[in-house]
Design a protein around this motif. Structure first.
Motif, mmCIF file in Angstrom:
data_model
loop_
_atom_site.group_PDB
_atom_site.id
_atom_site.type_symbol
_atom_site.label_atom_id
_atom_site.label_comp_id
_atom_site.label_asym_id
_atom_site.label_seq_id
_atom_site.Cartn_x
_atom_site.Cartn_y
_atom_site.Cartn_z
ATOM 1 N N ALA A 23 0.840 -1.209 0.000
ATOM 2 C CA ALA A 23 0.000 0.000 0.000
ATOM 3 C C ALA A 23 0.870 1.252 0.000
ATOM 4 O O ALA A 23 0.556 2.240 -0.680
ATOM 5 C CB ALA A 23 -0.927 0.000 1.206
ATOM 6 N N LEU A 24 1.982 1.222 0.739
ATOM 7 C CA LEU A 24 2.891 2.367 0.756
ATOM 8 C C LEU A 24 3.506 2.584 -0.627
ATOM 9 O O LEU A 24 3.560 3.710 -1.124
ATOM 10 C CB LEU A 24 3.992 2.161 1.802
ATOM 11 C CG LEU A 24 3.557 2.188 3.264
ATOM 12 C CD1 LEU A 24 4.703 1.733 4.162
ATOM 13 C CD2 LEU A 24 3.069 3.567 3.661
ATOM 14 N N ALA A 25 3.941 1.502 -1.257
ATOM 15 C CA ALA A 25 4.563 1.610 -2.583
ATOM 16 C C ALA A 25 3.551 2.098 -3.622
ATOM 17 O O ALA A 25 3.857 2.970 -4.444
ATOM 18 C CB ALA A 25 5.145 0.267 -3.004
ATOM 19 N N ARG A 26 2.349 1.556 -3.590
ATOM 20 C CA ARG A 26 1.316 1.951 -4.553
ATOM 21 C C ARG A 26 0.975 3.436 -4.391
ATOM 22 O O ARG A 26 0.890 4.185 -5.360
ATOM 23 C CB ARG A 26 0.071 1.075 -4.353
ATOM 24 C CG ARG A 26 -1.010 1.296 -5.367
ATOM 25 C CD ARG A 26 -2.164 0.310 -5.247
ATOM 26 N NE ARG A 26 -2.669 0.159 -3.884
ATOM 27 C CZ ARG A 26 -2.520 -0.934 -3.138
ATOM 28 N NH1 ARG A 26 -1.870 -1.975 -3.602
ATOM 29 N NH2 ARG A 26 -3.022 -0.988 -1.923
ATOM 30 N N THR A 27 0.831 3.876 -3.152
ATOM 31 C CA THR A 27 0.503 5.278 -2.905
ATOM 32 C C THR A 27 1.658 6.188 -3.310
ATOM 33 O O THR A 27 1.440 7.238 -3.910
ATOM 34 C CB THR A 27 0.134 5.485 -1.423
ATOM 35 O OG1 THR A 27 -0.970 4.621 -1.113
ATOM 36 C CG2 THR A 27 -0.259 6.922 -1.148
ATOM 37 N N ALA A 28 2.885 5.769 -3.021
ATOM 38 C CA ALA A 28 4.049 6.566 -3.419
ATOM 39 C C ALA A 28 4.086 6.732 -4.932
ATOM 40 O O ALA A 28 4.348 7.824 -5.441
ATOM 41 C CB ALA A 28 5.342 5.916 -2.928
ATOM 42 N N TYR A 29 3.797 5.654 -5.651
ATOM 43 C CA TYR A 29 3.786 5.749 -7.112
ATOM 44 C C TYR A 29 2.691 6.692 -7.601
ATOM 45 O O TYR A 29 2.923 7.543 -8.461
ATOM 46 C CB TYR A 29 3.596 4.372 -7.762
ATOM 47 C CG TYR A 29 3.383 4.527 -9.244
ATOM 48 C CD1 TYR A 29 4.451 4.833 -10.069
ATOM 49 C CD2 TYR A 29 2.113 4.464 -9.787
ATOM 50 C CE1 TYR A 29 4.264 5.045 -11.415
ATOM 51 C CE2 TYR A 29 1.921 4.672 -11.137
ATOM 52 C CZ TYR A 29 2.997 4.968 -11.938
ATOM 53 O OH TYR A 29 2.795 5.204 -13.279
ATOM 54 N N LEU A 30 1.504 6.554 -7.060
ATOM 55 C CA LEU A 30 0.390 7.372 -7.533
ATOM 56 C C LEU A 30 0.594 8.853 -7.231
ATOM 57 O O LEU A 30 0.140 9.703 -7.990
ATOM 58 C CB LEU A 30 -0.923 6.865 -6.936
ATOM 59 C CG LEU A 30 -1.366 5.517 -7.498
ATOM 60 C CD1 LEU A 30 -2.481 4.921 -6.649
ATOM 61 C CD2 LEU A 30 -1.803 5.637 -8.945
ATOM 62 N N VAL A 31 1.288 9.168 -6.147
ATOM 63 C CA VAL A 31 1.554 10.575 -5.830
ATOM 64 C C VAL A 31 2.708 11.119 -6.671
ATOM 65 O O VAL A 31 2.622 12.203 -7.237
ATOM 66 C CB VAL A 31 1.840 10.764 -4.320
ATOM 67 C CG1 VAL A 31 2.299 12.185 -4.026
ATOM 68 C CG2 VAL A 31 0.592 10.433 -3.502
ATOM 69 N N THR A 32 3.804 10.358 -6.781
ATOM 70 C CA THR A 32 4.970 10.856 -7.521
ATOM 71 C C THR A 32 4.835 10.648 -9.015
ATOM 72 O O THR A 32 5.457 11.348 -9.797
ATOM 73 C CB THR A 32 6.267 10.160 -7.068
ATOM 74 O OG1 THR A 32 6.187 8.769 -7.386
ATOM 75 C CG2 THR A 32 6.531 10.374 -5.598
ATOM 76 N N ARG A 33 4.066 9.633 -9.410
ATOM 77 C CA ARG A 33 3.889 9.239 -10.813
ATOM 78 C C ARG A 33 5.240 8.944 -11.481
ATOM 79 O O ARG A 33 5.443 9.228 -12.645
ATOM 80 C CB ARG A 33 3.099 10.295 -11.561
ATOM 81 C CG ARG A 33 1.669 10.364 -11.055
ATOM 82 C CD ARG A 33 0.817 11.321 -11.802
ATOM 83 N NE ARG A 33 1.202 12.717 -11.762
ATOM 84 C CZ ARG A 33 0.887 13.560 -10.789
ATOM 85 N NH1 ARG A 33 0.210 13.166 -9.766
ATOM 86 N NH2 ARG A 33 1.250 14.817 -10.843
ATOM 87 N N ASP A 34 6.143 8.381 -10.695
ATOM 88 C CA ASP A 34 7.475 8.063 -11.189
ATOM 89 C C ASP A 34 7.905 6.724 -10.607
ATOM 90 O O ASP A 34 8.277 6.640 -9.438
ATOM 91 C CB ASP A 34 8.451 9.167 -10.776
ATOM 92 C CG ASP A 34 9.863 8.914 -11.250
ATOM 93 O OD1 ASP A 34 10.064 8.071 -12.155
ATOM 94 O OD2 ASP A 34 10.770 9.572 -10.716
#
Length: 186
Positions: A28-39
């Motif tokens: 969940a942390l990784a998925r959210t980090a991706y969706l916020v940074t989009r990188d």
């Protein structure tokens, strides 16, 4: 109960308990980090920075609220900081959501990619505040009270932002001109 015990043990410096605790939340942390940074390339760095901060702040954590929410708040702050520093490369939305794409015909895959591209463009039209509530609600599957706690807002404010975000997302999806105008109205 098990999570509370892991938290308590982690607070006393038990690294093994901390690892077990993280196993429950890492994706969940990784998925959210991706969706916020989009990188995609930044996800590991952002999550690592957040985990270091979580480990450091863990002794001061008081279990009055959701541990997941507390962790997510730290992660969001790290992801926002990272996002503001970078030029962002976009990646297909279905990749972030973890949707497998094996059993699709080439036509279906092309349609899905086009829909994902359209969704990415529409999401880019939203303000950071609106994108965050959508990510937390629909990708991280947080409840309204959890989102309020993570973002430090009232539940009514979260509901209002979510409603506006969905309206603006729908408008951006149906109005091609919204992309050209930037669509970032508050």
């Amino acid at each position: 109960m098990y999570e509370k015990e892991l938290i308590r043990r982690s607070q006393t410096g038990d690294w093994d308990a901390f690892e077990l605790l993280l196993d429950r939340h890492r994706s969940a942390l990784a998925r959210t980090a991706y969706l916020v940074t989009r990188d995609r390339e930044s996800v590991q760095d952002v999550v690592q920075e957040a985990l270091i901060q979580i480990w450091r702040d863990l002794p001061s954590y008081r279990p009055f609220g959701s541990f997941r929410g507390w962790m997510m708040k730290i992660l969001l702050n790290k992801a926002r900081k990272h996002y503001r520093k970078r030029v962002v490369e976009t990646v297909a939305l279905e990749t972030a959501a973890g949707i497998p794409d094996n059993d699709r015909s080439p036509e279906e895959a092309a349609e899905l990619e086009e829909a994902a591209r359209h969704m990415r463009q529409a999401l880019e039209c939203l303000t950071e505040n609106h994108r965050e509530v959508l990510i937390l609600r629909y990708y991280s599957e947080f409840t309204i009270p959890e989102i309020a706690k993570v973002l430090g807002l009232r539940e009514g404010t979260v509901k209002s932002r979510l409603s506006r975000a969905l309206d603006r997302l729908q408008q951006a999806l149906t109005d091609p001109e919204a992309h050209g105008r930037g669509g970032k109205k508050r």
